[in-house]
Design a protein around this motif. Structure first.
Motif, PDB file in Angstrom:
ATOM      1  N   HIS A  66      10.040   6.947   7.987  1.00  0.00           N
ATOM      2  CA  HIS A  66       9.284   5.702   8.010  1.00  0.00           C
ATOM      3  C   HIS A  66       9.577   4.920   6.734  1.00  0.00           C
ATOM      4  O   HIS A  66       9.717   5.503   5.670  1.00  0.00           O
ATOM      5  N   ILE A  67       9.583   3.605   6.849  1.00  0.00           N
ATOM      6  CA  ILE A  67       9.513   2.740   5.679  1.00  0.00           C
ATOM      7  C   ILE A  67       8.093   2.196   5.658  1.00  0.00           C
ATOM      8  O   ILE A  67       7.690   1.464   6.560  1.00  0.00           O
ATOM      9  N   VAL A  68       7.331   2.572   4.651  1.00  0.00           N
ATOM     10  CA  VAL A  68       5.928   2.174   4.557  1.00  0.00           C
ATOM     11  C   VAL A  68       5.806   1.173   3.417  1.00  0.00           C
ATOM     12  O   VAL A  68       6.253   1.439   2.296  1.00  0.00           O
ATOM     13  N   THR A  69       5.213   0.022   3.707  1.00  0.00           N
ATOM     14  CA  THR A  69       5.021  -1.031   2.715  1.00  0.00           C
ATOM     15  C   THR A  69       3.562  -1.452   2.738  1.00  0.00           C
ATOM     16  O   THR A  69       3.025  -1.736   3.807  1.00  0.00           O
ATOM     17  N   ARG A  70       2.934  -1.498   1.569  1.00  0.00           N
ATOM     18  CA  ARG A  70       1.550  -1.969   1.502  1.00  0.00           C
ATOM     19  C   ARG A  70       1.561  -3.486   1.496  1.00  0.00           C
ATOM     20  O   ARG A  70       2.188  -4.118   0.648  1.00  0.00           O
ATOM     21  N   VAL A  71       0.853  -4.097   2.459  1.00  0.00           N
ATOM     22  CA  VAL A  71       0.846  -5.554   2.593  1.00  0.00           C
ATOM     23  C   VAL A  71      -0.519  -6.159   2.294  1.00  0.00           C
ATOM     24  O   VAL A  71      -0.628  -7.376   2.180  1.00  0.00           O
ATOM     25  N   LYS A  72      -1.568  -5.328   2.173  1.00  0.00           N
ATOM     26  CA  LYS A  72      -2.901  -5.831   1.837  1.00  0.00           C
ATOM     27  C   LYS A  72      -3.421  -5.091   0.617  1.00  0.00           C
ATOM     28  O   LYS A  72      -3.039  -3.967   0.344  1.00  0.00           O
ATOM     29  N   SER A  73      -4.317  -5.737  -0.074  1.00  0.00           N
ATOM     30  CA  SER A  73      -4.886  -5.171  -1.288  1.00  0.00           C
ATOM     31  C   SER A  73      -5.910  -4.095  -0.952  1.00  0.00           C
ATOM     32  O   SER A  73      -6.517  -4.091   0.120  1.00  0.00           O
ATOM     33  N   VAL A  74      -6.095  -3.173  -1.905  1.00  0.00           N
ATOM     34  CA  VAL A  74      -7.102  -2.128  -1.726  1.00  0.00           C
ATOM     35  C   VAL A  74      -8.397  -2.481  -2.450  1.00  0.00           C
ATOM     36  O   VAL A  74      -9.324  -1.670  -2.464  1.00  0.00           O
ATOM     37  N   MET A  75      -8.465  -3.664  -3.021  1.00  0.00           N
ATOM     38  CA  MET A  75      -9.716  -4.093  -3.639  1.00  0.00           C
ATOM     39  C   MET A  75     -10.780  -4.249  -2.567  1.00  0.00           C
ATOM     40  O   MET A  75     -10.498  -4.690  -1.450  1.00  0.00           O
ATOM     41  N   ARG A  76     -11.989  -3.850  -2.897  1.00  0.00           N
ATOM     42  CA  ARG A  76     -13.136  -3.911  -2.003  1.00  0.00           C
ATOM     43  C   ARG A  76     -12.957  -3.039  -0.767  1.00  0.00           C
ATOM     44  O   ARG A  76     -13.482  -3.324   0.295  1.00  0.00           O
ATOM     45  N   ARG A  77     -12.161  -1.978  -0.897  1.00  0.00           N
ATOM     46  CA  ARG A  77     -11.974  -0.999   0.160  1.00  0.00           C
ATOM     47  C   ARG A  77     -12.659   0.295  -0.273  1.00  0.00           C
ATOM     48  O   ARG A  77     -12.863   0.516  -1.470  1.00  0.00           O
ATOM     49  N   PRO A  78     -12.993   1.186   0.654  1.00  0.00           N
ATOM     50  CA  PRO A  78     -13.660   2.439   0.282  1.00  0.00           C
ATOM     51  C   PRO A  78     -12.762   3.320  -0.586  1.00  0.00           C
ATOM     52  O   PRO A  78     -11.531   3.196  -0.566  1.00  0.00           O
ATOM     53  N   TYR A  79     -13.380   4.231  -1.311  1.00  0.00           N
ATOM     54  CA  TYR A  79     -12.638   5.057  -2.261  1.00  0.00           C
ATOM     55  C   TYR A  79     -11.616   5.942  -1.559  1.00  0.00           C
ATOM     56  O   TYR A  79     -10.557   6.225  -2.111  1.00  0.00           O
ATOM     57  N   TRP A  80     -11.898   6.402  -0.325  1.00  0.00           N
ATOM     58  CA  TRP A  80     -10.951   7.287   0.340  1.00  0.00           C
ATOM     59  C   TRP A  80      -9.689   6.542   0.750  1.00  0.00           C
ATOM     60  O   TRP A  80      -8.605   7.119   0.750  1.00  0.00           O
ATOM     61  N   GLU A  81      -9.778   5.237   1.040  1.00  0.00           N
ATOM     62  CA  GLU A  81      -8.580   4.457   1.336  1.00  0.00           C
ATOM     63  C   GLU A  81      -7.774   4.222   0.066  1.00  0.00           C
ATOM     64  O   GLU A  81      -6.540   4.283   0.086  1.00  0.00           O
ATOM     65  N   LYS A  82      -8.443   3.971  -1.041  1.00  0.00           N
ATOM     66  CA  LYS A  82      -7.740   3.795  -2.312  1.00  0.00           C
ATOM     67  C   LYS A  82      -7.004   5.066  -2.701  1.00  0.00           C
ATOM     68  O   LYS A  82      -5.845   5.029  -3.155  1.00  0.00           O
ATOM     69  N   GLU A  83      -7.663   6.225  -2.531  1.00  0.00           N
ATOM     70  CA  GLU A  83      -7.018   7.495  -2.861  1.00  0.00           C
ATOM     71  C   GLU A  83      -5.829   7.771  -1.947  1.00  0.00           C
ATOM     72  O   GLU A  83      -4.799   8.278  -2.399  1.00  0.00           O
TER      73      GLU A  83
END
Length: 160
Positions: A66-83
């Motif tokens: 897979h080529i995985v690219t983060r396209v949205k910010s993790v600000m204001r997301r739950p801690y488990w998504e940030k981790e």
């Protein structure tokens, strides 16, 4: 009266009508009946063969990477998504990271699928050799391209 109906609605309708406690009323509907049915349409669970054609994939022969690219910010997301984003190596946005197509990785990607873009890694010219790995790059279509460098020809071949 509404309190009596609510209290009686917790009992099954069959018991209530048999006991003649409550005559069948057109307005008497158990309160939880509208929440027990799934409102998700059945079409969402049908396998979408169009997506395989769109991404150039074959369901019988899945891609290996897979080529995985983060396209949205993790600000204001739950801690488990940030981790999870940090664990997958997607700390910096719009930077592609390559992961194996395994069930363990796919289950991790499932938790952050709304924050990332996942593409298959295609190798149109085959896998590169070990010495060519430094001269490879991934283009915008998700293809692994080997940049072949010209090597100097032997001086003996030039003289003759």
């Amino acid at each position: 009266m509404s309190g009596v109906c609510r209290g009686l609605s917790s009992l099954p309708v069959k018991i209530l009508t048999e006991a003649l406690l409550l005559s069948p009323c057109p307005w008497f509907v158990p309160a939880r009946s509208k929440f027990t049915k799934a409102r998700i349409p059945k079409e969402l669970f049908v396998q979408r063969s169009k997506e395989h054609e769109r991404y150039g994939g074959d369901p019988d022969q899945p891609h290996k990477l897979h080529i995985v690219t983060r396209v949205k910010s993790v600000m204001r997301r739950p801690y488990w998504e940030k981790e999870m984003v940090k664990h997958l190596g997607l700390g910096k946005g719009h930077t592609p990271v390559i992961h194996k197509n395994t069930p363990a990785v796919n289950s991790q990607l499932k938790f952050v699928k709304h924050l990332v873009r996942i593409q298959p890694l295609r190798t149109p010219y085959g896998l590169p050799a070990e010495q060519d790995m430094g001269d490879t790059y991934i283009n915008s279509k998700g293809e692994l391209i080997v940049r072949r460098l010209l090597r100097p020809v032997d001086p003996k071949a030039l003289e003759s």
